[in-house]
Design an enzyme around this catalytic site. Structure first.
Site, short mmCIF file in Angstrom:
data_model
loop_
_atom_site.label_atom_id
_atom_site.label_comp_id
_atom_site.label_asym_id
_atom_site.label_seq_id
_atom_site.Cartn_x
_atom_site.Cartn_y
_atom_site.Cartn_z
N GLY A 97 10.43 3.10 -4.26
CA GLY A 97 10.94 2.39 -3.08
C GLY A 97 11.08 0.90 -3.28
N HIS A 131 23.06 3.03 -7.94
CA HIS A 131 22.94 3.79 -9.18
C HIS A 131 22.77 2.80 -10.34
CE1 HIS A 131 23.41 7.15 -11.88
NE2 HIS A 131 24.19 6.39 -12.62
N LYS A 172 17.18 21.50 -5.00
CA LYS A 172 18.26 21.69 -4.03
C LYS A 172 17.93 20.99 -2.72
CE LYS A 172 20.25 25.45 -1.68
NZ LYS A 172 20.35 26.88 -1.41
N ILE A 210 23.45 14.97 -1.78
CA ILE A 210 23.78 15.02 -0.35
C ILE A 210 25.09 15.80 -0.19
CG2 ILE A 210 24.40 13.55 1.62
CD1 ILE A 210 21.63 12.95 0.68
N ASN A 234 24.75 4.48 -1.82
CA ASN A 234 23.76 4.77 -2.86
C ASN A 234 23.75 3.63 -3.86
OD1 ASN A 234 21.92 6.33 -4.48
ND2 ASN A 234 23.63 6.89 -5.84
N MET A 263 16.60 11.71 -4.99
CA MET A 263 16.90 12.55 -6.14
C MET A 263 17.63 13.86 -5.83
SD MET A 263 15.96 10.58 -8.45
CE MET A 263 15.96 11.54 -9.96
C1 GRF Z 1 16.79 2.85 -9.04
O1 GRF Z 1 16.88 2.50 -10.40
C2 GRF Z 1 18.10 3.35 -8.50
O2 GRF Z 1 19.20 2.78 -9.11
C3 GRF Z 1 18.05 4.82 -8.82
O3 GRF Z 1 16.70 5.19 -8.66
C4 GRF Z 1 15.86 4.04 -8.85
C5 GRF Z 1 15.02 3.91 -7.61
O4 GRF Z 1 14.03 2.95 -7.71
N1 GRF Z 1 18.97 5.55 -7.98
P1 GRF Z 1 13.14 2.53 -6.46
O5 GRF Z 1 12.52 3.80 -5.89
O6 GRF Z 1 14.03 1.86 -5.46
O7 GRF Z 1 12.11 1.62 -7.01
#
Ligand code: GRF
Length: 199
Positions: free
Chosen positions: A13, A112, A66, A96, A110, A93
């Protein structure tokens, strides 16, 4: 008026924290109204509770990866009831699908850890190191039903150094993410304000 955010995460987070810090520093006019996680042990839940933000676990009905339709319908309702206007995935993870996307059309974002469309999917920073690229980064994009495929809102680049491991590169990318995500939310909110002032 502060836009109401719902946040979904499965892990640490740190991006949610960055959004919260930007709100507290008045760099982002928003309010986090609900944090949801599919992982009961995720630190994102603890961070939210420490900040007095409602935080709940998503019941995925025993599925390991899922995201069952029933669960998506349920959280869509929870997010609506909490007043969420924009949904931010922050290390969430599961994929959606329609139930949630139809409830919040063009309102799910999102982050990424790659320069999409390069390296979608898991452990993008490791994919970048293994591919030997000289530049990596992060992307904020709208979520569609694909994996890391929706329209791109903003990107930030970082160099890949010869001595980088997957972990050192991930740390450099995450630092950029923490700036990029609040900035991208600001950018999107500004488009809503322009649209509503034209109506
Ligand atoms: C981040 O690197 C984000 O890009 C990916 O998952 C990670 C989440 O990190 N989707 P956090 O939980 O916000 O520390």
């Amino acid at each position: 008026m502060a836009i109401k955010l719902g946040i979904l995460g499965s892990g640490s987070g740190s991006n949610m924290q960055a959004i919260l810090d930007a709100i507290e520093a008045t760099q982002l006019d928003a309010e986090i109204v609900l944090v949801l996680s599919d992982n009961p042990d995720a630190y994102i839940l603890e961070r939210a509770r420490k900040a007095n933000i409602p935080a709940e676990v998503i019941d995925c009905h025993g599925f390991r990866t899922k995201f069952p339709e029933k669960a998506q319908l349920h959280i869509a309702q929870q997010l609506k009831e909490a007043g969420a206007e924009l949904i931010c995935l922050a290390g969430f993870m599961r994929l959606i699908k329609q139930p949630l996307l139809d409830t919040f059309p063009d309102r799910v974002l999102n982050i990424h850890p790659s320069l999409l469309p390069a390296f979608p999917g898991l452990r993008a920073w490791e994919q970048a190191v293994n591919a030997g690229v000289s530049e990596a980064g992060c992307t904020v994009h709208f979520v569609d039903a694909g994996m890391d495929t929706g329209p791109i809102i903003a990107q930030a680049k970082v160099p890949v150094r010869p001595e980088d491991t997957a972990e050192t590169l991930h740390a450099r990318i995450q630092k950029e993410e923490h700036q990029l995500y609040p900035d991208a939310i600001n950018k999107i909110v500004a488009t809503y304000e322009t649209t509503s002032s034209q109506e």
